[in-house]
Motif scaffolding. Structure first.
Motif, PDB file in Angstrom:
ATOM      1  N   LEU A 152       0.861  -1.183   0.000  1.00 56.10           N
ATOM      2  CA  LEU A 152       0.000   0.000   0.000  1.00 56.10           C
ATOM      3  C   LEU A 152       0.892   1.225   0.000  1.00 56.10           C
ATOM      4  O   LEU A 152       1.780   1.354   0.841  1.00 56.10           O
ATOM      5  CB  LEU A 152      -0.899   0.001   1.240  1.00 56.10           C
ATOM      6  N   TYR A 153       0.678   2.102  -0.954  1.00 56.27           N
ATOM      7  CA  TYR A 153       1.437   3.352  -1.032  1.00 56.27           C
ATOM      8  C   TYR A 153       0.574   4.497  -0.520  1.00 56.27           C
ATOM      9  O   TYR A 153      -0.590   4.636  -0.905  1.00 56.27           O
ATOM     10  CB  TYR A 153       1.867   3.636  -2.470  1.00 56.27           C
ATOM     11  N   LEU A 154       1.146   5.325   0.375  1.00 58.57           N
ATOM     12  CA  LEU A 154       0.415   6.444   0.961  1.00 58.57           C
ATOM     13  C   LEU A 154       1.281   7.695   0.889  1.00 58.57           C
ATOM     14  O   LEU A 154       2.494   7.627   1.104  1.00 58.57           O
ATOM     15  CB  LEU A 154       0.073   6.162   2.437  1.00 58.57           C
ATOM     16  N   ASP A 155       0.654   8.830   0.594  1.00 55.02           N
ATOM     17  CA  ASP A 155       1.356  10.103   0.737  1.00 55.02           C
ATOM     18  C   ASP A 155       0.335  11.175   1.109  1.00 55.02           C
ATOM     19  O   ASP A 155      -0.876  11.001   0.935  1.00 55.02           O
ATOM     20  CB  ASP A 155       2.146  10.484  -0.516  1.00 55.02           C
ATOM     21  N   LEU A 156       0.847  12.258   1.679  1.00 48.31           N
ATOM     22  CA  LEU A 156       0.013  13.392   2.104  1.00 48.31           C
ATOM     23  C   LEU A 156      -1.096  12.957   3.054  1.00 48.31           C
ATOM     24  O   LEU A 156      -2.244  13.398   2.957  1.00 48.31           O
ATOM     25  CB  LEU A 156      -0.590  14.102   0.882  1.00 48.31           C
ATOM     26  N   VAL A 157      -0.790  12.071   3.995  1.00 51.42           N
ATOM     27  CA  VAL A 157      -1.773  11.606   4.976  1.00 51.42           C
ATOM     28  C   VAL A 157      -1.123  11.576   6.361  1.00 51.42           C
ATOM     29  O   VAL A 157       0.101  11.583   6.499  1.00 51.42           O
ATOM     30  CB  VAL A 157      -2.314  10.192   4.641  1.00 51.42           C
ATOM     31  N   ARG A 158      -1.973  11.549   7.377  1.00 52.66           N
ATOM     32  CA  ARG A 158      -1.519  11.331   8.745  1.00 52.66           C
ATOM     33  C   ARG A 158      -2.039   9.980   9.195  1.00 52.66           C
ATOM     34  O   ARG A 158      -3.248   9.717   9.126  1.00 52.66           O
ATOM     35  CB  ARG A 158      -2.015  12.436   9.684  1.00 52.66           C
ATOM     36  N   ILE A 159      -1.143   9.120   9.664  1.00 50.87           N
ATOM     37  CA  ILE A 159      -1.507   7.770  10.081  1.00 50.87           C
ATOM     38  C   ILE A 159      -1.421   7.699  11.598  1.00 50.87           C
ATOM     39  O   ILE A 159      -0.392   8.049  12.183  1.00 50.87           O
ATOM     40  CB  ILE A 159      -0.563   6.731   9.436  1.00 50.87           C
ATOM     41  N   GLN A 160      -2.498   7.258  12.211  1.00 55.60           N
ATOM     42  CA  GLN A 160      -2.499   7.166  13.663  1.00 55.60           C
ATOM     43  C   GLN A 160      -3.342   5.985  14.121  1.00 55.60           C
ATOM     44  O   GLN A 160      -4.130   5.426  13.359  1.00 55.60           O
ATOM     45  CB  GLN A 160      -3.013   8.462  14.288  1.00 55.60           C
ATOM     46  N   GLN A 161      -3.141   5.609  15.360  1.00 54.28           N
ATOM     47  CA  GLN A 161      -3.827   4.469  15.975  1.00 54.28           C
ATOM     48  C   GLN A 161      -4.929   4.977  16.869  1.00 54.28           C
ATOM     49  O   GLN A 161      -4.763   5.936  17.629  1.00 54.28           O
ATOM     50  CB  GLN A 161      -2.822   3.652  16.798  1.00 54.28           C
ATOM     51  N   ASP A 162      -6.115   4.352  16.787  1.00 56.51           N
ATOM     52  CA  ASP A 162      -7.162   4.631  17.763  1.00 56.51           C
ATOM     53  C   ASP A 162      -7.582   3.318  18.406  1.00 56.51           C
ATOM     54  O   ASP A 162      -6.907   2.292  18.248  1.00 56.51           O
ATOM     55  CB  ASP A 162      -8.346   5.381  17.132  1.00 56.51           C
ATOM     56  N   ASP A 163      -8.688   3.314  19.122  1.00 53.61           N
ATOM     57  CA  ASP A 163      -9.106   2.105  19.832  1.00 53.61           C
ATOM     58  C   ASP A 163      -9.555   1.003  18.884  1.00 53.61           C
ATOM     59  O   ASP A 163      -9.661  -0.161  19.273  1.00 53.61           O
ATOM     60  CB  ASP A 163     -10.241   2.435  20.801  1.00 53.61           C
ATOM     61  N   THR A 164      -9.843   1.350  17.632  1.00 54.80           N
ATOM     62  CA  THR A 164     -10.331   0.370  16.661  1.00 54.80           C
ATOM     63  C   THR A 164      -9.216  -0.205  15.801  1.00 54.80           C
ATOM     64  O   THR A 164      -9.198  -1.396  15.497  1.00 54.80           O
ATOM     65  CB  THR A 164     -11.404   1.013  15.749  1.00 54.80           C
ATOM     66  N   GLY A 165      -8.297   0.635  15.387  1.00 52.72           N
ATOM     67  CA  GLY A 165      -7.222   0.168  14.527  1.00 52.72           C
ATOM     68  C   GLY A 165      -6.380   1.334  14.036  1.00 52.72           C
ATOM     69  O   GLY A 165      -6.424   2.435  14.592  1.00 52.72           O
ATOM     70  N   VAL A 166      -5.623   1.086  12.982  1.00 54.99           N
ATOM     71  CA  VAL A 166      -4.783   2.125  12.387  1.00 54.99           C
ATOM     72  C   VAL A 166      -5.567   2.804  11.272  1.00 54.99           C
ATOM     73  O   VAL A 166      -6.125   2.137  10.400  1.00 54.99           O
ATOM     74  CB  VAL A 166      -3.477   1.529  11.829  1.00 54.99           C
ATOM     75  N   ALA A 179       3.755   6.940  16.877  1.00 56.02           N
ATOM     76  CA  ALA A 179       4.513   5.805  17.409  1.00 56.02           C
ATOM     77  C   ALA A 179       3.609   4.592  17.616  1.00 56.02           C
ATOM     78  O   ALA A 179       4.013   3.451  17.365  1.00 56.02           O
ATOM     79  CB  ALA A 179       5.192   6.199  18.719  1.00 56.02           C
ATOM     80  N   ARG A 180       2.370   4.822  18.099  1.00 56.07           N
ATOM     81  CA  ARG A 180       1.459   3.693  18.325  1.00 56.07           C
ATOM     82  C   ARG A 180       1.110   2.988  17.021  1.00 56.07           C
ATOM     83  O   ARG A 180       1.034   1.755  16.965  1.00 56.07           O
ATOM     84  CB  ARG A 180       0.184   4.185  19.010  1.00 56.07           C
ATOM     85  N   ALA A 181       0.890   3.757  15.955  1.00 54.67           N
ATOM     86  CA  ALA A 181       0.572   3.146  14.669  1.00 54.67           C
ATOM     87  C   ALA A 181       1.755   2.360  14.128  1.00 54.67           C
ATOM     88  O   ALA A 181       1.605   1.242  13.600  1.00 54.67           O
ATOM     89  CB  ALA A 181       0.133   4.221  13.680  1.00 54.67           C
ATOM     90  N   LEU A 182       2.947   2.919  14.260  1.00 54.46           N
ATOM     91  CA  LEU A 182       4.145   2.234  13.788  1.00 54.46           C
ATOM     92  C   LEU A 182       4.371   0.947  14.577  1.00 54.46           C
ATOM     93  O   LEU A 182       4.798  -0.079  14.020  1.00 54.46           O
ATOM     94  CB  LEU A 182       5.344   3.164  13.921  1.00 54.46           C
ATOM     95  N   THR A 183       4.068   0.986  15.871  1.00 49.90           N
ATOM     96  CA  THR A 183       4.196  -0.216  16.699  1.00 49.90           C
ATOM     97  C   THR A 183       3.252  -1.308  16.231  1.00 49.90           C
ATOM     98  O   THR A 183       3.603  -2.494  16.206  1.00 49.90           O
ATOM     99  CB  THR A 183       3.917   0.127  18.174  1.00 49.90           C
ATOM    100  N   THR A 184       2.040  -0.927  15.847  1.00 47.65           N
ATOM    101  CA  THR A 184       1.072  -1.902  15.351  1.00 47.65           C
ATOM    102  C   THR A 184       1.561  -2.551  14.066  1.00 47.65           C
ATOM    103  O   THR A 184       1.456  -3.767  13.883  1.00 47.65           O
ATOM    104  CB  THR A 184      -0.294  -1.229  15.120  1.00 47.65           C
ATOM    105  N   PHE A 185       2.105  -1.753  13.151  1.00 50.33           N
ATOM    106  CA  PHE A 185       2.661  -2.329  11.924  1.00 50.33           C
ATOM    107  C   PHE A 185       3.755  -3.337  12.257  1.00 50.33           C
ATOM    108  O   PHE A 185       3.803  -4.426  11.690  1.00 50.33           O
ATOM    109  CB  PHE A 185       3.238  -1.219  11.033  1.00 50.33           C
ATOM    110  N   ALA A 186       4.648  -2.972  13.171  1.00 48.25           N
ATOM    111  CA  ALA A 186       5.751  -3.867  13.528  1.00 48.25           C
ATOM    112  C   ALA A 186       5.231  -5.149  14.168  1.00 48.25           C
ATOM    113  O   ALA A 186       5.733  -6.246  13.895  1.00 48.25           O
ATOM    114  CB  ALA A 186       6.707  -3.148  14.476  1.00 48.25           C
ATOM    115  N   ARG A 187       4.205  -5.023  15.025  1.00 49.62           N
ATOM    116  CA  ARG A 187       3.644  -6.203  15.691  1.00 49.62           C
ATOM    117  C   ARG A 187       2.975  -7.141  14.694  1.00 49.62           C
ATOM    118  O   ARG A 187       2.961  -8.360  14.876  1.00 49.62           O
ATOM    119  CB  ARG A 187       2.654  -5.748  16.762  1.00 49.62           C
ATOM    120  N   HIS A 188       2.438  -6.583  13.628  1.00 50.86           N
ATOM    121  CA  HIS A 188       1.790  -7.399  12.607  1.00 50.86           C
ATOM    122  C   HIS A 188       2.782  -7.956  11.596  1.00 50.86           C
ATOM    123  O   HIS A 188       2.405  -8.681  10.679  1.00 50.86           O
ATOM    124  CB  HIS A 188       0.741  -6.567  11.859  1.00 50.86           C
ATOM    125  N   GLY A 189       4.067  -7.590  11.719  1.00 53.31           N
ATOM    126  CA  GLY A 189       5.059  -8.062  10.773  1.00 53.31           C
ATOM    127  C   GLY A 189       5.014  -7.337   9.447  1.00 53.31           C
ATOM    128  O   GLY A 189       5.481  -7.862   8.430  1.00 53.31           O
TER     129      GLY A 189
END
Length: 331
Positions: free
Chosen positions: A35-49, A82-92
């Protein structure tokens, strides 16, 4: 202070429910491509990324299927918590920081690897000149087709054969698409001035490198220990990606020579082609076959393992165990 409804989960409960277990995660061979993303903000909430995207209609939210993505390419204008990046890492999920359109990889995360079996096999093979030569030769033979290269052909001869094969492939595709004479060039400093075929090929190759990078890390191998390529942190990525360019990215680039937006068209078409080509399971199988050609392999699952201890006599012994009874009390 309000009291939550007895049937309404609290924030902590929602976070625990959203946290994946190893059994929930897909194997690398079953993952989506990229998945390619640009010009966005990625963050984690209680539901997901989620990705916050600014559009003409205002701010829009798109939730990302993190557990099913093998690779995420973050282009310019992207920020991630950081929370979103941690989720990506945890999912491999491999996260690559790239230039515009996914061109050039500037940095990459390293998801947790659950076993060093394939890394150790790669390192042993790479450090032995005879075995390294055998793997490099096998890589060329996978490109040519079994039995194409005569026995005893040197690496220098194989490099020459590969150069002639690629030139002939370019010439044939140029004739088929009535493009005229084509010459492969790549100049990151003059990216926008490239002709459409070179532009498309560079963009598609970057996506291919990202997917290969994700598969290599999922197996626990090192992207830096290449067998044909050397001296670069992505040497093994280039080794493996070269196995598929003639079938995937090169024909795609010539087919899109008349596209008005070749970079975007390359990513979309490349993603569609991967579904038919089933690239991820093929990458996994090819790496295993190259590093252990005489062994039967299965696609690795995510099984939790304890860290072993090394012993020069017996080899690996189980970790997580008190070995005082076997070693005796210190004198």
């Amino acid at each position: 202070m309000t009291t939550p409804h007895p049937h309404q989960p609290t924030n902590d409960a929602r976070r625990k429910l959203a946290k994946p277990t190893l059994a929930m995660l897909p194997r690398i061979a079953d993952s989506l491509s990229f998945l390619y993303l640009d010009l966005v903000r990625i963050q984690q909430d209680d539901t997901g990324v989620r990705a916050e995207v600014a559009t003409a209609r205002g701010q829009e939210t798109v939730y990302l299927p993190t557990a099913a993505l093998s690779c995420v390419l973050l282009g310019p204008g992207t920020s991630i918590t950081a929370r979103a990046l941690t989720t990506f890492a945890r999912h491999g999920t491999t996260v690559l920081v790239t230039g515009s359109g996914g061109v050039r990889c500037y940095a990459a995360t390293l998801p947790d690897s659950l076993s060093t079996t394939w890394l150790e096999r790669q390192a042993r093979t790479w450090s032995n000149d005879t075995q390294r030569t055998a793997v490099a030769t096998a890589m060329y033979e996978k490109r040519f087709g079994t039995g194409t290269a005569p026995a005893g052909t040197s690496l220098a001869q194989l490099r020459g054969m590969e150069g002639q094969r690629v030139k002939a492939h370019y010439r044939l595709l140029a004739q088929q698409h009535r493009i005229g004479r084509f010459r492969r060039t790549y100049d990151p400093a003059a990216w926008d001035s490239q002709d459409p075929v070179n532009l498309t090929l560079s963009a598609a190759n970057t996506c291919l490198y990202g997917i290969v990078h994700a598969a290599i890390l999922a197996l626990g191998c090192s992207p830096a220990l290449g067998f044909v390529h050397s001296g670069n942190q992505q040497a093994f990525i280039y080794d493996i990606a070269d196995l598929y360019k003639a079938q995937l990215t090169i024909p795609l680039a010539f087919s899109l020579h008349a596209s008005t937006n070749p970079e975007a068209a390359a990513r979309r078409s490349f993603r569609d082609g991967l579904r038919l080509f089933r690239l991820l399971p093929r990458i996994v199988a090819d790496i295993q076959d190259l590093l252990a050609p005489d062994t039967q392999h299965t696609t690795p699952d995510l099984d939790e393992e304890l860290v072993d201890l090394w012993d020069p006599v017996t080899g690996p012994i189980p970790g997580g165990t008190n070995h005082a009874s076997s070693t005796g009390a210190p004198t």
